[in-house]
Write a protein that holds these residues in place. Structure first.
Motif, mmCIF file in Angstrom:
data_model
loop_
_atom_site.group_PDB
_atom_site.id
_atom_site.type_symbol
_atom_site.label_atom_id
_atom_site.label_comp_id
_atom_site.label_asym_id
_atom_site.label_seq_id
_atom_site.Cartn_x
_atom_site.Cartn_y
_atom_site.Cartn_z
ATOM 1 N N PHE A 195 0.812 -1.141 -0.061
ATOM 2 C CA PHE A 195 0.105 0.137 0.160
ATOM 3 C C PHE A 195 0.976 1.444 -0.076
ATOM 4 O O PHE A 195 0.526 2.395 -0.297
ATOM 5 C CB PHE A 195 -0.921 0.031 1.219
ATOM 6 C CG PHE A 195 -2.129 -1.097 0.982
ATOM 7 C CD1 PHE A 195 -1.906 -2.221 0.404
ATOM 8 C CD2 PHE A 195 -2.944 -0.855 2.066
ATOM 9 C CE1 PHE A 195 -2.881 -3.162 0.516
ATOM 10 C CE2 PHE A 195 -4.250 -1.801 2.130
ATOM 11 C CZ PHE A 195 -4.256 -2.854 1.170
ATOM 12 N N LYS A 196 2.115 1.212 0.284
ATOM 13 C CA LYS A 196 3.151 2.224 0.260
ATOM 14 C C LYS A 196 2.470 3.378 1.299
ATOM 15 O O LYS A 196 1.793 2.936 2.330
ATOM 16 C CB LYS A 196 3.661 2.702 -1.104
ATOM 17 C CG LYS A 196 4.185 1.604 -2.087
ATOM 18 C CD LYS A 196 4.843 2.075 -3.155
ATOM 19 C CE LYS A 196 5.805 1.062 -3.922
ATOM 20 N NZ LYS A 196 6.461 1.570 -4.909
ATOM 21 N N ILE A 197 2.743 4.605 0.879
ATOM 22 C CA ILE A 197 2.175 5.533 1.627
ATOM 23 C C ILE A 197 1.145 6.587 0.712
ATOM 24 O O ILE A 197 1.206 7.533 0.939
ATOM 25 C CB ILE A 197 3.298 6.600 2.377
ATOM 26 C CG1 ILE A 197 4.198 7.049 1.369
ATOM 27 C CG2 ILE A 197 3.979 6.071 3.341
ATOM 28 C CD1 ILE A 197 5.234 8.155 1.681
ATOM 29 N N ILE B 153 12.269 -9.120 -6.601
ATOM 30 C CA ILE B 153 13.145 -8.365 -7.557
ATOM 31 C C ILE B 153 12.413 -7.414 -8.263
ATOM 32 O O ILE B 153 11.341 -7.434 -8.773
ATOM 33 C CB ILE B 153 13.991 -9.314 -8.593
ATOM 34 C CG1 ILE B 153 14.458 -8.880 -9.673
ATOM 35 C CG2 ILE B 153 12.903 -10.350 -9.360
ATOM 36 C CD1 ILE B 153 15.917 -8.000 -9.306
ATOM 37 N N GLU B 154 12.743 -6.180 -7.868
ATOM 38 C CA GLU B 154 12.130 -4.727 -8.574
ATOM 39 C C GLU B 154 13.044 -4.149 -8.901
ATOM 40 O O GLU B 154 13.787 -3.161 -8.438
ATOM 41 C CB GLU B 154 11.085 -4.439 -7.318
ATOM 42 C CG GLU B 154 10.232 -4.935 -6.744
ATOM 43 C CD GLU B 154 9.184 -4.370 -5.767
ATOM 44 O OE1 GLU B 154 8.142 -4.527 -5.915
ATOM 45 O OE2 GLU B 154 9.625 -3.621 -4.910
ATOM 46 N N PRO B 155 13.197 -3.917 -10.317
ATOM 47 C CA PRO B 155 13.944 -2.848 -10.905
ATOM 48 C C PRO B 155 13.635 -1.451 -10.960
ATOM 49 O O PRO B 155 12.440 -1.246 -10.995
ATOM 50 C CB PRO B 155 13.900 -2.886 -12.509
ATOM 51 C CG PRO B 155 13.117 -4.154 -12.639
ATOM 52 C CD PRO B 155 12.578 -4.812 -11.372
ATOM 53 N N GLU C 140 13.656 1.251 -11.628
ATOM 54 C CA GLU C 140 13.433 2.431 -13.054
ATOM 55 C C GLU C 140 11.926 2.065 -13.402
ATOM 56 O O GLU C 140 11.147 2.945 -13.933
ATOM 57 C CB GLU C 140 14.323 2.438 -14.219
ATOM 58 C CG GLU C 140 14.587 1.056 -14.873
ATOM 59 C CD GLU C 140 15.434 0.127 -14.414
ATOM 60 O OE1 GLU C 140 15.717 0.173 -13.172
ATOM 61 O OE2 GLU C 140 15.476 -0.913 -15.004
ATOM 62 N N LEU C 141 11.497 0.896 -13.134
ATOM 63 C CA LEU C 141 10.032 0.490 -13.580
ATOM 64 C C LEU C 141 8.885 0.604 -12.571
ATOM 65 O O LEU C 141 7.916 0.550 -12.817
ATOM 66 C CB LEU C 141 10.085 -0.649 -14.106
ATOM 67 C CG LEU C 141 11.132 -1.066 -15.245
ATOM 68 C CD1 LEU C 141 10.950 -2.821 -15.658
ATOM 69 C CD2 LEU C 141 10.427 -0.324 -16.576
ATOM 70 N N ILE C 142 9.394 0.911 -11.141
ATOM 71 C CA ILE C 142 8.387 0.841 -10.329
ATOM 72 C C ILE C 142 7.452 2.119 -10.404
ATOM 73 O O ILE C 142 8.102 3.325 -10.720
ATOM 74 C CB ILE C 142 9.221 1.176 -8.623
ATOM 75 C CG1 ILE C 142 10.023 -0.372 -8.434
ATOM 76 C CG2 ILE C 142 8.040 1.333 -7.754
ATOM 77 C CD1 ILE C 142 10.682 -0.289 -7.029
#
Ligand SMILES: O=C(CO)COP(=O)(O)O
Length: 225
Positions: A12-14, A142-144, A146-148
């Motif tokens: 959910f992040k912020i 694994i999360e590049p 630049e694509l997030i």
């Protein structure tokens, strides 16, 4: 038959859409889709929502981060013990937006394991995935970077990073599962990621910022193979 670990985890992040009532709307949708499809869906809400959400929903609940510290004379830290008390079953560690040093990742994983908290260590490339696998976390995500948040899926933009991370992780720690993340937004993204060897996905904006989280989650769950 459904596997016994989450194949979809929503961070959910912020985001404004991710806490309070709005956050509950997403959790409710996730629970409905989990019950309808049998696909296990985990959620990683903000700290304030860990306890209410773990009480209200049958979803596995994860913290977004823990600090690599033990209980005692410290102030303002996020303790592994405290997120366990709040009902979390696991935690993200080293998210791209909350990076730790390698030494701190090691300590955070050790502390989490000591209180039986599942660990999801986030990584940005194949080398970091291999390094993090040495700590034998339950998951590597694994999360590049630049694509997030880009809406462009890692599955189509960088399939090699998924395939190579899976290989690197399994070589070091056979029991560690690999999640793919960044830009994941559809069932197709998940299917491709799983075809490439991933065990599931970690995603945020595709669900949290969606007008209809239920519809997106239904499509996402349809892609789980
Ligand atoms: O950082 C992520 C999940 O932890 C990925 O974010 P997006 O799904 O918004 O690209």
């Amino acid at each position: 038959m459904a596997k016994r670990f989450p194949e979809i985890i929503i961070n959910f992040k912020i985001y404004t859409e991710g806490f309070g009532k709005a956050g509950h709307r997403i959790a409710e949708a996730a629970e409905t889709v989990m019950n309808e499809t049998g696909v296990i869906i985990g959620i990683a809400p903000g700290y304030m929502d860990l306890h209410p959400m773990s009480m209200h929903y049958s979803l596995p609940v994860y913290a977004q981060h823990i600090d690599p510290v033990k209980p005692g004379a410290g102030t303002g830290h996020i303790l592994a013990d405290a997120v366990v008390s709040a009902g979390a079953c696991g935690t993200l560690i080293n998210h791209s937006e909350k990076r730790l040093t390698l030494a701190d990742i090691s300590l955070a994983v050790e502390i989490a394991k000591s209180v039986h908290l599942e660990t999801i260590v986030c990584t940005n490339d194949v080398f970091t995935s291999a390094a993090a696998a040495a700590f034998s976390p339950e998951f590597i995500a694994i999360e590049p970077p630049e694509l997030i948040g880009s809406g462009v899926s890692v599955s189509s933009a960088d399939p090699g990073i998924i395939e190579n991370s899976v290989r690197a992780v399994k070589n070091v720690s056979g029991s560690t599962k690999v999640l793919a993340g960044a830009g994941i937004h559809s069932g197709n993204c998940i299917k491709t990621a799983m075809d490439l060897g991933a065990d599931g996905v970690l995603l945020a904006s595709g669900v949290v910022k969606a007008k209809d989280p239920y519809a997106v989650l239904t499509d996402l769950a349809g892609g789980v193979i």
